[in-house]
Design a protein around this motif. Structure first.
Motif, mmCIF file in Angstrom:
data_model
loop_
_atom_site.group_PDB
_atom_site.id
_atom_site.type_symbol
_atom_site.label_atom_id
_atom_site.label_comp_id
_atom_site.label_asym_id
_atom_site.label_seq_id
_atom_site.Cartn_x
_atom_site.Cartn_y
_atom_site.Cartn_z
ATOM 1 N N THR A 74 0.863 -1.180 0.000
ATOM 2 C CA THR A 74 0.000 0.000 0.000
ATOM 3 C C THR A 74 0.904 1.236 0.000
ATOM 4 O OG1 THR A 74 -0.106 0.337 2.403
ATOM 5 C CG2 THR A 74 -1.651 -1.274 1.435
ATOM 6 N N VAL A 75 0.307 2.402 -0.157
ATOM 7 C CA VAL A 75 1.089 3.639 -0.170
ATOM 8 C C VAL A 75 1.700 3.953 1.189
ATOM 9 C CG1 VAL A 75 -0.165 4.644 -2.107
ATOM 10 C CG2 VAL A 75 -0.964 5.053 0.239
ATOM 11 N N ASP A 76 1.285 3.228 2.215
ATOM 12 C CA ASP A 76 1.815 3.479 3.556
ATOM 13 C C ASP A 76 2.658 2.318 4.087
ATOM 14 O OD1 ASP A 76 2.012 5.636 5.230
ATOM 15 O OD2 ASP A 76 0.262 5.131 6.442
ATOM 16 N N ASP A 77 3.027 1.347 3.227
ATOM 17 C CA ASP A 77 3.990 0.305 3.597
ATOM 18 C C ASP A 77 5.375 0.886 3.327
ATOM 19 O OD1 ASP A 77 2.300 -1.796 4.400
ATOM 20 O OD2 ASP A 77 1.874 -2.283 2.314
ATOM 21 N N LEU A 78 6.025 1.370 4.365
ATOM 22 C CA LEU A 78 7.265 2.126 4.211
ATOM 23 C C LEU A 78 8.440 1.442 4.891
ATOM 24 C CD1 LEU A 78 5.935 5.687 5.140
ATOM 25 C CD2 LEU A 78 6.053 4.648 2.862
ATOM 26 N N PHE A 79 9.600 1.571 4.275
ATOM 27 C CA PHE A 79 10.882 1.255 4.890
ATOM 28 C C PHE A 79 11.590 2.597 4.954
ATOM 29 C CE2 PHE A 79 15.397 -0.269 3.938
ATOM 30 C CZ PHE A 79 15.694 -0.477 5.268
ATOM 31 N N VAL A 80 11.742 3.157 6.149
ATOM 32 C CA VAL A 80 12.295 4.495 6.322
ATOM 33 C C VAL A 80 13.731 4.384 6.815
ATOM 34 C CG1 VAL A 80 12.060 6.709 7.521
ATOM 35 C CG2 VAL A 80 10.010 5.422 6.855
ATOM 36 N N VAL A 81 14.625 5.070 6.122
ATOM 37 C CA VAL A 81 16.029 5.144 6.512
ATOM 38 C C VAL A 81 16.290 6.582 6.959
ATOM 39 C CG1 VAL A 81 18.414 4.882 5.765
ATOM 40 C CG2 VAL A 81 16.655 3.341 4.870
ATOM 41 N N TYR A 82 16.627 6.753 8.244
ATOM 42 C CA TYR A 82 16.924 8.070 8.797
ATOM 43 C C TYR A 82 18.399 8.378 8.578
ATOM 44 C CZ TYR A 82 12.352 7.936 10.971
ATOM 45 O OH TYR A 82 11.004 7.877 11.188
ATOM 46 N N ASP A 111 7.598 13.872 2.161
ATOM 47 C CA ASP A 111 8.059 14.744 1.086
ATOM 48 C C ASP A 111 8.785 15.968 1.648
ATOM 49 O OD1 ASP A 111 7.184 13.203 -1.060
ATOM 50 O OD2 ASP A 111 5.227 14.193 -1.139
ATOM 51 N N GLU A 112 8.354 16.429 2.814
ATOM 52 C CA GLU A 112 9.010 17.582 3.438
ATOM 53 C C GLU A 112 10.407 17.225 3.926
ATOM 54 O OE1 GLU A 112 8.372 20.724 7.140
ATOM 55 O OE2 GLU A 112 6.715 19.408 6.559
ATOM 56 N N PHE A 113 10.571 16.009 4.452
ATOM 57 C CA PHE A 113 11.838 15.633 5.074
ATOM 58 C C PHE A 113 12.577 14.513 4.354
ATOM 59 C CE2 PHE A 113 9.399 17.499 8.587
ATOM 60 C CZ PHE A 113 10.267 18.532 8.918
ATOM 61 N N GLY A 114 12.191 14.215 3.116
ATOM 62 C CA GLY A 114 12.894 13.146 2.435
ATOM 63 C C GLY A 114 12.423 12.917 1.027
ATOM 64 N N VAL A 115 12.799 11.745 0.536
ATOM 65 C CA VAL A 115 12.474 11.316 -0.826
ATOM 66 C C VAL A 115 11.915 9.903 -0.741
ATOM 67 C CG1 VAL A 115 13.457 10.743 -3.080
ATOM 68 C CG2 VAL A 115 14.300 12.743 -1.825
ATOM 69 N N THR A 116 10.849 9.650 -1.479
ATOM 70 C CA THR A 116 10.234 8.328 -1.497
ATOM 71 C C THR A 116 10.465 7.685 -2.863
ATOM 72 O OG1 THR A 116 8.539 9.071 0.062
ATOM 73 C CG2 THR A 116 8.091 7.044 -1.161
ATOM 74 N N VAL A 117 10.951 6.441 -2.829
ATOM 75 C CA VAL A 117 11.219 5.688 -4.044
ATOM 76 C C VAL A 117 10.549 4.319 -3.901
ATOM 77 C CG1 VAL A 117 13.003 4.704 -5.542
ATOM 78 C CG2 VAL A 117 13.430 6.865 -4.342
ATOM 79 N N ALA A 118 9.764 3.939 -4.898
ATOM 80 C CA ALA A 118 9.139 2.609 -4.899
ATOM 81 C C ALA A 118 10.131 1.609 -5.464
ATOM 82 C CB ALA A 118 7.863 2.622 -5.735
ATOM 83 N N ASP A 119 10.233 0.446 -4.806
ATOM 84 C CA ASP A 119 11.106 -0.613 -5.316
ATOM 85 C C ASP A 119 10.397 -1.326 -6.480
ATOM 86 O OD1 ASP A 119 9.398 -2.651 -4.304
ATOM 87 O OD2 ASP A 119 10.749 -3.198 -2.687
ATOM 88 N N PRO A 120 11.046 -2.258 -7.159
ATOM 89 C CA PRO A 120 10.413 -2.914 -8.311
ATOM 90 C C PRO A 120 9.102 -3.634 -8.012
ATOM 91 C CG PRO A 120 12.771 -3.267 -8.366
ATOM 92 C CD PRO A 120 12.464 -2.634 -7.036
ATOM 93 N N ASP A 121 8.853 -3.975 -6.752
ATOM 94 C CA ASP A 121 7.598 -4.621 -6.376
ATOM 95 C C ASP A 121 6.547 -3.626 -5.904
ATOM 96 O OD1 ASP A 121 8.150 -7.456 -6.805
ATOM 97 O OD2 ASP A 121 9.654 -7.199 -5.229
ATOM 98 N N GLY A 122 6.913 -2.337 -5.828
ATOM 99 C CA GLY A 122 5.978 -1.304 -5.411
ATOM 100 C C GLY A 122 6.062 -0.914 -3.945
ATOM 101 N N ARG A 124 7.609 0.943 -0.750
ATOM 102 C CA ARG A 124 8.199 2.270 -0.710
ATOM 103 C C ARG A 124 9.340 2.381 0.287
ATOM 104 N NH1 ARG A 124 3.764 6.618 -2.199
ATOM 105 N NH2 ARG A 124 2.827 5.491 -3.934
ATOM 106 N N LEU A 125 10.425 2.944 -0.210
ATOM 107 C CA LEU A 125 11.599 3.279 0.581
ATOM 108 C C LEU A 125 11.609 4.785 0.758
ATOM 109 C CD1 LEU A 125 14.550 2.867 1.709
ATOM 110 C CD2 LEU A 125 15.293 3.123 -0.673
ATOM 111 N N VAL A 126 11.767 5.248 1.993
ATOM 112 C CA VAL A 126 11.883 6.675 2.255
ATOM 113 C C VAL A 126 13.291 6.950 2.765
ATOM 114 C CG1 VAL A 126 11.057 8.643 3.606
ATOM 115 C CG2 VAL A 126 9.437 6.888 2.845
ATOM 116 N N LEU A 127 14.004 7.810 2.065
ATOM 117 C CA LEU A 127 15.271 8.333 2.563
ATOM 118 C C LEU A 127 14.928 9.628 3.278
ATOM 119 C CD1 LEU A 127 17.517 7.773 -0.585
ATOM 120 C CD2 LEU A 127 17.258 6.291 1.415
#
Length: 134
Positions: A74-82, A111-122, A124-127
């Protein structure tokens, strides 16, 4: 205490293409391959484990060729790297070159504090440029 800072953690996700997922997390993000299946055994999943070689966590990316599961992020399944530093555009470019897709975050905070990139399976990784603090 059952869980503490040294507890080992594995996050498992299905992938429809392990080669593409590995490329994203290894070449794009810079994680290490910790283990992978090397031969096909009937009834067992194909898998690759990626993470930091000295870490206490890793991703197990799986594919069951006999009973494949379609990833359902989903759009809220995130892997966040601080990162604790600004996101370097070169890092984002590596993720895109490794099969990622830059996407707007569902939560505008990311979006304010990082960049979101979807992996090939969809998924989301947040830097995140912020540092982790509890």
């Amino acid at each position: 205490m059952i869980v503490n800072a040294q507890t080992r953690v594995r996050v498992a996700r299905p992938s429809h293409d392990l080669v593409a997922a590995e490329r994203f997390y290894v070449e794009g993000l810079g994680l290490d391959v910790l283990w992978r299946t090397t031969e096909r055994v009937s009834g067992e999943h194909d898998l690759v484990m990626v993470g930091p070689s000295d870490g206490t966590w890793h991703f197990e990316l799986t594919h069951d060729p006999e009973h494949p599961l379609e990833p359902t992020p989903t759009v809220d399944d995130l892997f966040v790297v601080y990162l604790g530093a600004p996101v370097e555009e070169a890092q984002v470019e590596r993720l895109l070159a490794a099969g990622g897709t830059r996407v707007p975050a569902h939560n505008p905070y990311w979006d304010e504090f990082g960049v979101t990139v979807a992996d090939p399976d969809g998924y989301r990784l947040v830097l995140c440029s912020r540092a982790w603090s509890h």
